[in-house]
Motif scaffolding. Structure first.
Motif, mmCIF file in Angstrom:
data_model
loop_
_atom_site.group_PDB
_atom_site.id
_atom_site.type_symbol
_atom_site.label_atom_id
_atom_site.label_comp_id
_atom_site.label_asym_id
_atom_site.label_seq_id
_atom_site.Cartn_x
_atom_site.Cartn_y
_atom_site.Cartn_z
ATOM 1 N N ALA A 93 0.833 -1.201 0.000
ATOM 2 C CA ALA A 93 0.000 0.000 0.000
ATOM 3 C C ALA A 93 0.869 1.253 0.000
ATOM 4 O O ALA A 93 0.618 2.211 -0.742
ATOM 5 N N ARG A 106 1.252 4.163 -3.125
ATOM 6 C CA ARG A 106 0.955 5.578 -2.922
ATOM 7 C C ARG A 106 2.177 6.459 -3.149
ATOM 8 O O ARG A 106 2.047 7.648 -3.454
ATOM 9 N N GLN A 107 3.339 5.878 -2.987
ATOM 10 C CA GLN A 107 4.585 6.614 -3.187
ATOM 11 C C GLN A 107 5.061 6.572 -4.638
ATOM 12 O O GLN A 107 6.139 7.069 -4.950
ATOM 13 N N HIS A 108 4.293 5.973 -5.521
ATOM 14 C CA HIS A 108 4.670 5.802 -6.931
ATOM 15 C C HIS A 108 5.960 4.998 -7.066
ATOM 16 O O HIS A 108 6.770 5.250 -7.975
ATOM 17 N N HIS A 154 1.429 15.665 -3.758
ATOM 18 C CA HIS A 154 0.846 14.412 -3.265
ATOM 19 C C HIS A 154 1.633 13.848 -2.093
ATOM 20 O O HIS A 154 1.046 13.347 -1.124
ATOM 21 N N ALA A 193 -3.319 9.625 2.414
ATOM 22 C CA ALA A 193 -3.286 9.412 0.969
ATOM 23 C C ALA A 193 -1.903 9.013 0.494
ATOM 24 O O ALA A 193 -1.753 8.219 -0.437
ATOM 25 N N ALA A 194 -0.869 9.534 1.142
ATOM 26 C CA ALA A 194 0.500 9.267 0.698
ATOM 27 C C ALA A 194 1.211 8.196 1.505
ATOM 28 O O ALA A 194 2.150 7.570 0.996
ATOM 29 N N ASP A 203 -7.516 4.548 7.275
ATOM 30 C CA ASP A 203 -7.163 4.723 5.872
ATOM 31 C C ASP A 203 -8.319 5.342 5.098
ATOM 32 O O ASP A 203 -9.487 5.273 5.513
ATOM 33 N N ALA A 249 -8.181 4.813 -1.265
ATOM 34 C CA ALA A 249 -6.733 4.684 -1.429
ATOM 35 C C ALA A 249 -6.362 3.265 -1.871
ATOM 36 O O ALA A 249 -7.038 2.291 -1.510
ATOM 37 N N ARG A 264 -4.793 -0.335 -1.991
ATOM 38 C CA ARG A 264 -4.280 -1.359 -1.067
ATOM 39 C C ARG A 264 -4.080 -2.620 -1.885
ATOM 40 O O ARG A 264 -4.927 -3.535 -1.869
#
Length: 361
Positions: free
Chosen positions: A12, A16-18, A33, A207-208, A250, A254, A256
């Motif tokens: 997860a 979110r961190q790309h 972001h 979110a991040a 959470d 988002a 997961r």
């Protein structure tokens, strides 16, 4: 209540961190972001942090944003320098004022006892808005009318009391300059947000960096007292347990990913917030490696991600080599992927050096 495994939490976070898949977003969008990029060291970490996350990125793109005042370098989370968008500077800096206040009391309280801090802040504002100043210059000027005070403590008081941004060429790729400061209001031509909402801060963190709890939030930003904010937001959030039984919150929308989603090899930047934003870092950093990544003198080394976990360190040397130091023997495919990531760094940096994968230690 669903229990999320450590591996699921790691996937997860990486999504979110790309860092599961690179993105084609604009650099400023990614910086927003992520809630900013740790930028205490100059200039590489934020540039390398974006390189690891963006499909196509050149250092000139970030340098241009700094020169255009679209992003700024300012003390924020944990009282350390972060690179954030101009709008985030206006909202995050007032929200994080208690973190700076605490740092001032803890480190310089005795040296500032009895001082009129409002008068000091007013004088410092006038000085740095007249022209950007280094802390050495600012401290000397403030001490001229306070000869019994430590100039360094006076400058640090100004840093904590005022939203001071570092102006270019500080932080530009391939250039250097002193850490000269002016106020964010003067640099951006706009006031600070007079009433920033902590709710928004919490939602953006999730979110991040989510799923997470109040202890994780505090580790990320340095603020205390965010538990009630999470409680107030709870009806809008999902809740989970981790394998230790902690209650985690959470955002419903988002990502997961499933625990078996492949996680590519990545070279994570030094001081990356990936490793600095949770009370329990085990979702990406095995406990046995923490001391090899986070040194006693406060450094956070560049790290090698393999299958979603830290499995080594890396550095770009003065000889323009990328040296990767695995903690475990790498499988052939992972070694080849690490070499490819290292060559990507060399190309980005315009370096003509070599890639060196050292033996596992």
């Amino acid at each position: 209540m669903r229990v999320l495994s450590t591996r699921e939490l790691g996937r997860a976070l990486l999504a979110r961190q790309h860092l599961l898949a690179r993105t084609d977003l604009e650099p400023a969008e990614v910086i927003h972001h992520l809630g900013g990029l740790q930028a205490q060291a100059v200039p590489q970490p934020p540039y390398l942090g974006l390189l690891s996350r963006l499909d196509a990125f050149s250092p000139e793109r970030l340098s241009a944003l700094i020169e255009q005042r679209a992003v700024v370098r300012i003390a924020l989370q944990r009282g350390t320098i972060h690179l954030v968008t101009a709008e985030d500077c206006r909202t995050l800096r007032p929200l994080l004022q208690p973190v700076l206040d605490q740092a001032l009391r803890t480190t310089y309280g005795k040296r500032l006892a009895g001082l009129d801090l409002d008068a000091l802040a007013g004088e410092a504002r006038a000085l740095v808005e007249a022209q950007p100043r280094t802390f050495q210059q600012l401290g000397a000027l403030l001490a001229a009318s306070r000869p019994d005070r430590d100039p360094a403590a006076l400058a640090q008081a100004a840093r904590c009391l005022l939203p001071l941004v570092q102006v270019p060429p500080r932080g530009l790729w391939g250039r250097s300059g002193p850490a000269a400061h002016t106020t964010a209001e003067a640099w951006l031509g706009r006031p600070m947000d007079p009433a920033p909402a902590p709710d928004r801060l919490v939602l953006r963190y999730l979110a991040a960096f989510g799923p997470a709890d109040a202890a994780d939030l505090r580790k990320w930003c340095g603020l205390t007292g965010l538990g009630p904010v999470l409680g107030r937001l709870a009806p809008r959030l999902l809740t989970f347990r981790d394998e230790r039984g902690r209650l985690l919150y959470d955002l419903p929308e988002a990502p997961r990913p499933e625990p078996d989603v492949p996680a590519p090899v990545r070279l994570v930047a030094p001081f990356d917030n990936l490793l600095l934003s949770h009370a329990d870092r085990s979702r990406v950093l095995p406990e046995e490696y923490k001391g090899r990544v986070m040194t006693r003198n406060g450094l956070v080394l560049g790290t090698l991600l393999v299958d979603g976990l830290i499995a080594g360190t890396w550095r770009l040397t003065g000889e323009q080599e990328v040296v990767v130091q695995p903690f475990v023997r790498l499988a052939r495919a992972d070694r080849e992927a690490a070499e490819a990531e290292a060559r990507r760094v060399l190309t980005f940096a315009g370096a003509g050096g070599a890639v060196r994968i050292e033996a596992a230690t």
